[in-house]
Scaffold this motif. Structure first.
Motif, PDB file in Angstrom:
ATOM      1  N   PHE A 358       1.054  -1.313   0.197  1.00  0.00           N
ATOM      2  CA  PHE A 358      -0.013  -0.212  -0.708  1.00  0.00           C
ATOM      3  C   PHE A 358       0.772   1.179   0.004  1.00  0.00           C
ATOM      4  O   PHE A 358       2.425   1.391   0.446  1.00  0.00           O
ATOM      5  CB  PHE A 358      -0.817   0.303   1.413  1.00  0.00           C
ATOM      6  N   PRO A 359       0.669   2.193  -0.307  1.00  0.00           N
ATOM      7  CA  PRO A 359      -0.642   2.658  -1.579  1.00  0.00           C
ATOM      8  C   PRO A 359      -0.634   1.891  -2.767  1.00  0.00           C
ATOM      9  O   PRO A 359      -1.269   1.733  -3.454  1.00  0.00           O
ATOM     10  CB  PRO A 359      -0.417   4.046  -1.335  1.00  0.00           C
ATOM     11  N   LEU A 360       1.265   1.937  -2.923  1.00  0.00           N
ATOM     12  CA  LEU A 360       1.444   1.593  -4.451  1.00  0.00           C
ATOM     13  C   LEU A 360       1.578  -0.054  -5.309  1.00  0.00           C
ATOM     14  O   LEU A 360       1.597  -0.974  -4.256  1.00  0.00           O
ATOM     15  CB  LEU A 360       2.713   2.112  -5.186  1.00  0.00           C
ATOM     16  N   PRO A 361       0.500  -0.644  -6.018  1.00  0.00           N
ATOM     17  CA  PRO A 361       0.123  -2.128  -5.851  1.00  0.00           C
ATOM     18  C   PRO A 361       2.073  -2.691  -6.353  1.00  0.00           C
ATOM     19  O   PRO A 361       2.256  -2.310  -6.801  1.00  0.00           O
ATOM     20  CB  PRO A 361      -1.169  -2.701  -6.939  1.00  0.00           C
ATOM     21  N   GLY A 362       1.915  -3.950  -5.106  1.00  0.00           N
ATOM     22  CA  GLY A 362       3.609  -5.057  -5.531  1.00  0.00           C
ATOM     23  C   GLY A 362       4.823  -3.759  -5.387  1.00  0.00           C
ATOM     24  O   GLY A 362       5.977  -3.744  -4.852  1.00  0.00           O
ATOM     25  N   ILE A 363       4.685  -1.934  -4.682  1.00  0.00           N
ATOM     26  CA  ILE A 363       5.288  -1.652  -4.028  1.00  0.00           C
ATOM     27  C   ILE A 363       5.899  -1.087  -3.193  1.00  0.00           C
ATOM     28  O   ILE A 363       6.634  -1.631  -2.100  1.00  0.00           O
ATOM     29  CB  ILE A 363       6.081  -0.585  -5.229  1.00  0.00           C
ATOM     30  N   LEU A 368       0.582  -4.065   3.822  1.00  0.00           N
ATOM     31  CA  LEU A 368      -0.652  -4.251   4.883  1.00  0.00           C
ATOM     32  C   LEU A 368      -0.214  -5.679   5.829  1.00  0.00           C
ATOM     33  O   LEU A 368       0.080  -6.465   5.565  1.00  0.00           O
ATOM     34  CB  LEU A 368      -1.364  -4.898   3.869  1.00  0.00           C
ATOM     35  N   LEU A 369      -0.899  -5.773   6.193  1.00  0.00           N
ATOM     36  CA  LEU A 369      -1.150  -7.061   7.028  1.00  0.00           C
ATOM     37  C   LEU A 369       0.448  -7.797   8.268  1.00  0.00           C
ATOM     38  O   LEU A 369       0.195  -8.365   8.699  1.00  0.00           O
ATOM     39  CB  LEU A 369      -2.335  -7.854   6.986  1.00  0.00           C
TER      40      LEU A 369
END
Lengths: 410, 102
Positions: A358-363, A368-369
């Protein structure tokens, strides 16, 4: 000249004042915001106050500083809303006509709902940290407390910031370790839920952290009373949990003015359409933030996402266009886990918190979690974002209003 | 997933709640109650009927709401369904697990 009245200059109301003033012509729309308080509190800071991480001045600023030019700030107490006549009646007898009303009156604790909670031990060995006064009193208590049974307790759901109580337990573990007295403190986390959180994947992650930190959990506990003499909490099934220090999150309810106005449910929350944020009963009343009854978290991030969508919907309403059913229940919360780390959860009505970036997918850069120091720095940096961007309605780069599915491991 | 109970096949989710209320009948309810070590009495059924009516009317259930329902107070609700009463009673009633909160 038409008039929008916003009730409440907390997180949600202040954001709406800023958004709407930017979008509506001053010669067409007057905007008034009413709040009897003088100070705006950064409520996430209440969690840090008891542990001497933040000082009171870190989390309070004048409300006036965040209300934009062209919006009238009215410092007076509200008696009630008269929706049939489109008036807000003030305690001092003034009446304010509105064309469009925004309710952002929030939620507050109601310890009087539980027998014995406001008894002799209140603010002696029974504390809340959901108020400024409570968090400060608890700080003073913790500074001198010599140890014993610490019970961190949730009375009933829904509550503001549902992760705050477990964060409190994690931070307490760190705090007592740093004071070299962790061996003198037994920490128990007591919840009416069946586990550490409402959603399964986050529950697993949080349960693991409870185990690692030697925090006991007592689940499915529906409190009946606080016994001040014996210093125990008792649930309706007769289960007893002893405490030397009880840190409780009392029942949360909407503002009393909602009851006086006849607009609330059994907890004084306003029935609200969950995707448009229009009141269920009156088409020219809109509701956001903690004041609604929708099944989204009562959290600042939710109010932030709601404010962006509600602004669009109010402009549509004014132009006679159909409302967009866009709000998806998106919430995004840092969870302090102690020891200078935090994890981050991102979820909505239909998707539970999962692992990912988060917030950039994959980066990322946030995970998260998963616990990380970077997430903790994110949480601390957020106070700056709150005061300088969020309240003013500035869009936060890369963070979308609707939850993104990319970069997540469903 | 499918399971056989009280002579019929029902679909339940991973936590054992019926996924379709249409598959519920009183025998299924009785058998689910026995699995929770509860012997159903007329008083139990009054509460179950109340929960089912609220479910059909789309009223979200909470312990607080049940306490104020006039059907049963919270104390008695716990006596009837001693462990996690709202969840246990919802399971017996064939309705979804109460979504109490976020």
């Amino acid at each position: 000249m038409k008039r929008i009245v916003i009730l409440g200059a907390g997180t949600a109301g202040t954001m709406m004042a800023n958004h709407l003033r930017n979008h509506l012509k001053r010669e067409e729309w007057e905007i008034d915001i009413i709040d009897e308080r003088e100070e705006h509190h950064y409520q996430p800071g209440y969690l840090f106050l008891p542990f001497d991480i933040y000082e009171p001045e870190d989390i309070t600023k004048p409300i006036r500083d965040f209300i934009p030019h062209g919006v009238n700030l009215i410092h007076d107490a509200i008696d009630r809303i008269v929706p049939q006549e489109q008036f807000v009646n003030m305690v001092n007898g003034d009446r304010l006509h509105y064309d469009l009303l925004i309710i952002a009156t929030g939620a507050k604790i109601a310890p009087e709902e539980t027998e014995g909670m406001l008894g002799e031990e209140w603010q002696k060995s029974v504390f809340d940290f959901y108020t400024f006064e409570g968090a400060l009193a608890l700080r003073n208590k913790l500074r001198e407390w010599e140890g014993g049974k610490l019970v961190v307790h949730i009375t009933e759901m829904p509550i503001k910031c549902p992760v705050a109580p477990i964060e409190f337990a994690f931070l307490a573990d760190s705090y007592f370790k740093n004071k070299h007295m962790r061996d003198k403190v037994e920490i128990t986390y007591v919840t009416p839920l069946s586990g550490a959180f409402t959603k399964p994947k986050a529950t697993t992650a949080l349960q693991h952290l409870l185990d690692v930190k030697h925090i006991q959990i007592e689940s499915d506990f529906a409190i009946e009373q606080v016994d001040n003499d014996r210093k125990i909490i008792i649930d309706y099934g007769g289960r007893e949990i002893p405490f030397d220090l009880l840190v409780t999150v009392p029942t949360n309810k909407g503002d009393e003015l909602i009851v006086r106005s006849g607009l609330g449910d059994d907890l004084n929350f306003v029935p609200t359409h969950k995707a448009t944020l229009q009141s269920r009963d009156y088409e020219n009343i809109f509701v956001l933030g903690d004041a609604t009854n929708i099944a989204a978290s009562k959290a600042g991030s939710v109010a932030h996402f709601e404010a962006e969508i509600l602004t669009d919907n109010i402009l549509r309403y004014i132009n006679g266009e159909p409302l967009k059913e866009e709000f998806d229940g998106h919430a995004n919360c840092f969870v302090e886990t102690g020891g200078g780390k935090a994890l981050l959860i991102d979820f909505n009505y239909t998707h539970e918190p999962v692992e990912g970036t988060f917030p950039l997918p994959g980066i990322g850069p946030l995970r998260l979690l998963k616990e990380s120091r970077f997430n903790h720095m994110g949480k601390l940096a957020f106070r700056w974002i709150y005061w300088n961007m969020l309240l003013k309605g500035t869009h936060i780069p890369f963070v979308s209003t609707k939850m993104q599915e990319a970069g997540k491991e469903f | 997933m499918d399971r056989n109970i009280a002579g019929v096949t029902i679909q339940v989710n991973e936590e054992g709640y019926l996924t379709s209320f249409q598959q519920w009948n009183q025998e299924v309810g009785t058998a689910l109650a026995q699995e929770a070590n509860i012997n159903m009495s007329p008083r139990h059924w009054e509460v179950i009927n109340y929960l089912q009516t609220e479910f059909k009317n789309d009223v979200p259930l909470s312990i607080r709401k049940i306490g104020k329902s006039g059907v049963v107070d919270i104390k008695e609700f716990y006596q009837l369904f001693p462990i996690a009463p709202l969840k246990t009673a919802s399971k017996i009633a064939g309705i979804p697990k109460p979504a109490s909160c976020i």
